[in-house]
Design a protein around this motif. Structure first.
Motif, mmCIF file in Angstrom:
data_model
loop_
_atom_site.group_PDB
_atom_site.id
_atom_site.type_symbol
_atom_site.label_atom_id
_atom_site.label_comp_id
_atom_site.label_asym_id
_atom_site.label_seq_id
_atom_site.Cartn_x
_atom_site.Cartn_y
_atom_site.Cartn_z
ATOM 1 N N VAL A 21 76.388 34.303 32.128
ATOM 2 C CA VAL A 21 75.698 35.226 32.406
ATOM 3 C C VAL A 21 74.214 34.951 32.465
ATOM 4 C CG1 VAL A 21 74.633 37.576 31.834
ATOM 5 C CG2 VAL A 21 77.277 37.025 31.792
ATOM 6 N N ALA A 68 74.742 33.500 36.150
ATOM 7 C CA ALA A 68 75.127 34.222 37.087
ATOM 8 C C ALA A 68 73.637 35.179 37.112
ATOM 9 C CB ALA A 68 76.239 35.363 36.634
ATOM 10 N N ASP A 110 76.157 40.343 39.011
ATOM 11 C CA ASP A 110 77.510 40.681 38.226
ATOM 12 C C ASP A 110 78.794 40.498 39.423
ATOM 13 O OD1 ASP A 110 76.278 42.037 36.280
ATOM 14 O OD2 ASP A 110 76.006 43.846 37.019
ATOM 15 N N SER A 132 79.421 37.101 38.029
ATOM 16 C CA SER A 132 80.088 36.982 36.588
ATOM 17 C C SER A 132 81.685 37.643 36.475
ATOM 18 C CB SER A 132 79.038 37.654 35.462
ATOM 19 O OG SER A 132 78.845 38.853 35.797
ATOM 20 N N ARG A 156 85.216 35.895 35.690
ATOM 21 C CA ARG A 156 86.059 36.339 34.521
ATOM 22 C C ARG A 156 87.257 36.386 35.050
ATOM 23 N NH1 ARG A 156 88.484 40.572 33.054
ATOM 24 N NH2 ARG A 156 87.639 41.755 34.798
ATOM 25 N N PHE A 174 78.725 35.684 28.637
ATOM 26 C CA PHE A 174 79.976 35.126 28.810
ATOM 27 C C PHE A 174 79.948 33.648 28.359
ATOM 28 C CE2 PHE A 174 83.594 34.798 32.436
ATOM 29 C CZ PHE A 174 84.389 34.171 31.742
#
Length: 430
Positions: free
Chosen positions: A161, A165, A260, A263, A267, A415
């Motif tokens: 993050v 990201a 977002d 990221s 994930r 993250f």
């Protein structure tokens, strides 16, 4: 443990929505960042597609969680314009209210104008977006993504993050609007504070405005091949304040949402077996994961706002003149009615389906060129990262990832990942 967000939301054992439930649902507190879909299911059952909510400071609003109701609101700009000047609670809003920069105030920008004035701003901003060369975007993305990977590749650990990201979108957007690279990192920090809607949002708003005003002043003297210069060259003149506000709207809207998107997609790719298997066979899994995020974990969860021009009815509710409506995009994408229309409602329905509301809907939706820019940044960034660090894996269990405490956006605070130390992109030895 009781979720504070669900206080005032009656429990139910099944059956039809209890439309008689009128206690407003407070949008705030712990828990929303962990399982917003649990909240959406409960309030949809208890209140129906239009939910009475209470914002920080005790301000009332309506949260629209029904897919068809959001389409109804966003398709009728005359009844539900994006005009914050109509808000019947405006006199109660303190000057330091943290959500004010995101909810809106009567300012002359593409984001907070309505009707003819909104179309005037769109006629200047959208062509400037359309003129951006897609190959230039990808070139910037690859170069900047490589630079970010270079900064961590020798360590074998990173925070996806904070170190990838979040900085990547704003660094790319900064180049596109005309900033030098050094300004991009500073912008990333203040834009995050602005989008989170926390205590620092008001100060962040002022700082971003100041960045944009200085950029406009520079480009008036030294124009270049960038969005700001193209906006300044538009035949209809605008004030410097209008240019600055429109540049801020474009940059702020594209920064954290794209971060977002990156990221949340990573994930899925790194923690879900079905995506890991797709990655092993090629890059199709990247596109599938990105599309699923737009359906299941839309970076923009709640979009503020629309205001009723007159008394009306919506989703069985009496909406009064000047009431504010919040668009629950994340909730609408999981509306059981639309998911039944799509089929099984499982992960497979996402493939090739672009009918989500992640970019909004109607006249004020995110312009198509801006959507393309965001998708190019996100996909290129993910591809570079996975090409450079092919054995990338989470350093913590997925359930330990902490979500950003925001009711408006859906992202992750951090993250942590690990990987085999690698060479720099230049091929220099470690």
């Amino acid at each position: 443990m009781t979720n504070p967000l669900l206080s005032g939301v009656p429990a139910s054992d099944g059956g039809c929505p209890a439309h008689a439930a009128t206690a407003p649902v407070p949008l705030g507190g712990t828990g929303f960042d962990i399982e917003p879909q649990a909240l959406y299911r409960r309030v949809r059952h208890s209140h129906g597609p239009v939910v009475p909510v209470e914002l920080p400071g005790g301000l009332p609003a309506w949260l629209v969680v029904g897919y068809h109701e959001i389409q109804q609101v966003t398709s009728d700009g005359e009844l539900f314009p994006r005009d914050a000047g109509l808000w019947n609670q405006r006199e109660r809003v303190p000057d330091d209210w943290p959500l004010l920069p995101m909810v809106g105030r009567p300012v002359p920008s593409i984001r907070f104008t309505a009707g003819a004035e909104h179309r005037r701003h769109s006629a200047m901003v959208v062509p400037a977006l359309e003129a951006v060369d897609p190959f230039e975007i990808r070139r910037h993305c690859e170069q900047l993504a490589d630079r970010l990977v270079d900064a961590v590749c020798a360590r074998g650990t990173a925070d996806l993050v904070a170190e990838f990201a979040e900085p990547l979108p704003v660094l790319v957007l900064s180049r596109l609007v005309g900033f030098q690279d050094a300004a991009g990192a500073a912008l990333a920090r203040v834009l995050k504070d602005l989008a989170d809607g926390g205590p620092g949002a008001q100060e962040a708003y002022a700082r971003v405005c100041d960045h944009m005003r200085r950029l406009v002043a520079v480009k008036r003297i030294l124009p270049g091949d960038d969005m700001t210069s193209r906006m300044l060259a538009h035949p209809e003149p605008f004030t410097d304040e209008e240019y600055a506000l429109d540049l801020m709207a474009v940059t702020a809207a594209g920064h954290l949402t794209t971060a977002d998107w990156i990221s949340n997609s990573l994930r899925l790719l790194l923690t879900e077996d079905r995506f890991a298997q797709s990655l092993a066979g090629g890059r199709r899994g990247i596109g599938d994961a990105m599309n699923e995020v737009l359906w299941e974990e839309s970076p923009t969860q709640i979009l503020a706002g629309r205001w009723a021009v007159r008394d009306t009815r919506l989703g069985g509710r009496d909406i009064r003149e000047g009431d504010m409506l919040l668009l629950g995009l994340g909730a609408a994408n999981t509306d059981p009615l639309i998911r039944q229309d799509l089929g099984s409602g499982g992960a497979g329905h996402h493939v090739g389906n672009g009918s989500h509301l992640a970019f909004g809907h109607g006249e004020y939706r995110c312009p198509f060129p801006a959507q393309e820019i965001a998708e190019t940044i996100a996909r290129t960034g993910i591809e570079v990262l996975l090409d450079r660090l092919p054995d990338l894996e989470p350093a913590v269990p997925p359930q330990d990832l902490v979500r950003r405490p925001s009711v408006l956006v859906r992202g992750t605070n951090a993250f942590p990942v690990r990987f085999s130390p690698a060479a720099h992109s230049t091929g220099a030895p470690l």
